[in-house]
Design a protein around this motif. Structure first.
Motif, mmCIF file in Angstrom:
data_model
loop_
_atom_site.group_PDB
_atom_site.id
_atom_site.type_symbol
_atom_site.label_atom_id
_atom_site.label_comp_id
_atom_site.label_asym_id
_atom_site.label_seq_id
_atom_site.Cartn_x
_atom_site.Cartn_y
_atom_site.Cartn_z
ATOM 1 N N THR A 209 -118.386 67.111 -26.773
ATOM 2 C CA THR A 209 -117.761 66.959 -25.460
ATOM 3 C C THR A 209 -118.718 66.267 -24.509
ATOM 4 O O THR A 209 -119.875 66.671 -24.372
ATOM 5 C CB THR A 209 -117.376 68.329 -24.870
ATOM 6 N N CYS A 210 -118.217 65.235 -23.847
ATOM 7 C CA CYS A 210 -118.967 64.565 -22.781
ATOM 8 C C CYS A 210 -118.360 64.982 -21.446
ATOM 9 O O CYS A 210 -117.144 64.932 -21.259
ATOM 10 C CB CYS A 210 -118.888 63.053 -22.941
ATOM 11 N N LEU A 211 -119.225 65.406 -20.510
ATOM 12 C CA LEU A 211 -118.783 65.813 -19.184
ATOM 13 C C LEU A 211 -119.347 64.864 -18.137
ATOM 14 O O LEU A 211 -120.524 64.491 -18.189
ATOM 15 C CB LEU A 211 -119.239 67.237 -18.865
ATOM 16 N N ALA A 212 -118.506 64.474 -17.192
ATOM 17 C CA ALA A 212 -118.928 63.687 -16.034
ATOM 18 C C ALA A 212 -118.818 64.579 -14.802
ATOM 19 O O ALA A 212 -117.748 65.105 -14.512
ATOM 20 C CB ALA A 212 -118.046 62.448 -15.881
ATOM 21 N N VAL B 103 -114.246 65.011 -21.849
ATOM 22 C CA VAL B 103 -113.476 64.490 -22.968
ATOM 23 C C VAL B 103 -114.159 64.948 -24.245
ATOM 24 O O VAL B 103 -115.387 65.007 -24.322
ATOM 25 C CB VAL B 103 -113.356 62.956 -22.909
ATOM 26 N N SER B 104 -113.357 65.317 -25.240
ATOM 27 C CA SER B 104 -113.910 65.884 -26.465
ATOM 28 C C SER B 104 -113.407 65.138 -27.688
ATOM 29 O O SER B 104 -112.320 64.553 -27.688
ATOM 30 C CB SER B 104 -113.527 67.364 -26.595
ATOM 31 N N LEU C 272 -107.025 61.135 -26.839
ATOM 32 C CA LEU C 272 -108.359 61.731 -26.745
ATOM 33 C C LEU C 272 -108.993 61.341 -25.420
ATOM 34 O O LEU C 272 -109.810 60.448 -25.345
ATOM 35 C CB LEU C 272 -109.208 61.250 -27.920
ATOM 36 N N CYS C 273 -108.583 61.993 -24.385
ATOM 37 C CA CYS C 273 -109.061 61.657 -23.056
ATOM 38 C C CYS C 273 -109.183 62.910 -22.211
ATOM 39 O O CYS C 273 -108.486 63.874 -22.455
ATOM 40 C CB CYS C 273 -108.094 60.694 -22.365
ATOM 41 N N CYS C 274 -110.108 62.851 -21.240
ATOM 42 C CA CYS C 274 -110.271 63.961 -20.316
ATOM 43 C C CYS C 274 -110.685 63.440 -18.974
ATOM 44 O O CYS C 274 -111.163 62.357 -18.847
ATOM 45 C CB CYS C 274 -111.298 64.965 -20.807
#
Length: 416
Positions: free
Chosen positions: A322-325, A334-335, A414-416
């Motif tokens: 998971t990348c977090l902004a 987004v994972s 696949l988006c966050c």
């Protein structure tokens, strides 16, 4: 004689109920409430000897400078407590926690910089709280969370430079709020307050006087007038990069994920990794300029540009990446669920099992304000074929890995 004895008996019964310290005057209101009027008496502390039946206690305009844990032990039934215009600078934890019947609390025009906010947890019936004209520089986001009946909150004329998002959440009865004349730093940390005022039904008294003192470009401007373009919530895009199709690798697979972010201020990039055996959180790059990696996280290389590399990716590294902004306005993430699968004829087997699978050279996912934050993400399956042994470029025996990188589309972006 008998009437006289009756009057004496009644006096004995009522005597404790009407107990009143000499500086104060006590009386019973028409509604049956007992009032202890102790204002303007030059008192330096809460007087002793008050009746336990007091429901209204007025101590305004004295010289009280300290409130201790037992200051109000004698008046557990008090519903209205007026302490405005004193010199209170110290409030001990527990000073108010036992006043469970309290509905009105006035602490305005004092010198309070630190307050035991945990005391408010027991005051669920509080309706009016006045803490204006003090020296409060901050307060926790959950300071008022238990005050379901709170109707009026006064915080104006303090030293508040910011307010944590959620400060006024869970206050269903709130109808009046005063926060003007505070030296707000209108960074994006208070941008939520602008958005909250736009949609709330709460009356914000003298809203035009809720001004910014910093930064300079917004000095003198109302907090409710912070330009939208100064504060933009994060968006994040996660890309799997690969040009390894039909190539040969001699030192194992290096999984590479790249996280691109946007927003104002520019978001920080953080990573969370969940495998079957452990969980890792990496808050920022861990690869130094000289190429060294922090020993505790040497399996995962995170670079300043948002790229993560996992050298010699193996079965135990499977899991959710998971990348977090994160910036002052909010957070997006987004994972991707990464797994390895072996096959003697991987591409053919995979396509036969899942007709939706497709070759992947570079694929990305994106999440911003318009995306559904509940998206679970796709599953990235890296399929490899490994003959038993093969000669390395140096002449030794090394595993030879032919890679096909494919994406299994599970119907969720696949988006966050």
């Amino acid at each position: 004689m008998r009437p006289l004895l009756c009057w004496l008996g009644l006096a004995v019964l009522l005597g404790p109920c009407l107990a009143c310290p000499s500086p104060c005057s006590c009386s019973t209101k028409k509604n049956g409430r007992l009032l202890a009027e102790c204002a303007y008496k030059d008192l330096q502390e809460v007087p002793k000897g008050l009746s336990s039946n007091v429901t209204i206690l007025t101590l305004s305009a004295n010289r009280i400078g300290w409130l201790g844990q037992g200051s109000f032990a004698e008046v557990p039934e008090v519903q209205s407590l007026w302490l405005g215009y004193n010199q209170i600078g110290v409030v001990e934890a527990g000073a108010f926690s036992s006043l469970v019947h309290l509905k009105n609390l006035d602490l305005s025009h004092n010198k309070i910089a630190d307050f035991p906010w945990q005391d408010l947890q027991n005051l669920s019936g509080l309706q009016i709280l006045k803490m204006n004209n003090n020296r409060l520089a901050g307060l926790p986001w959950d300071a008022f969370r238990s005050l379901k009946d709170l109707r009026s909150l006064w915080l104006n004329d303090n030293e508040l430079t910011t307010l944590a998002e959620g400060t006024f959440d869970n206050l269903p009865s709130l109808s009046q709020l005063q926060i003007f004349n505070n030296p707000f730093n209108c960074s994006c940390k208070v941008f939520w307050l602008k958005k909250w005022t736009e949609k709330t039904s709460v009356s914000i008294t003298k809203g035009g006087s809720t001004l910014c003192v910093a930064p300079n470009r917004l000095k003198g401007r109302a907090v409710t007038d912070i330009p939208d373009h100064h504060c933009v919530a994060p968006s994040v895009q996660l890309t799997y990069l690969s040009n390894l199709d039909n190539t040969v690798m001699y030192n194992g697979l290096t999984l590479t994920l790249h996280c691109s972010v946007a927003g104002t201020p520019l978001p920080e990039i953080r990573w969370k990794i969940q495998t079957s055996s452990h969980r890792v959180e990496i808050n920022g790059p861990n690869v130094a300029r000289d190429g060294n990696v922090k020993q505790s996280q040497e399996r995962f290389w995170v670079f300043k540009n948002g790229t993560m590399a996992i050298p010699n990716f193996r079965k135990e590294d499977e899991g959710i990446y998971t990348c977090l902004a994160v910036n002052d306005v909010g957070m997006r993430d987004v994972s991707v669920n990464v797994a390895l699968a072996g096959s003697e004829n991987p591409a053919e087997d995979l396509l036969q099992d899942d007709p939706q699978a497709s070759n992947l050279g570079e694929r990305s996912c994106y999440k911003g304000d318009e995306m559904d934050p509940s998206g679970a993400g796709e599953k990235l399956v890296i399929v490899y074929h490994m003959p038993r042994e093969s000669k390395s470029r140096s002449g030794g025996l090394m595993p030879q890995v032919h890679l096909w990188t494919l994406l299994l589309a599970l119907g969720i972006v696949l988006c966050c």
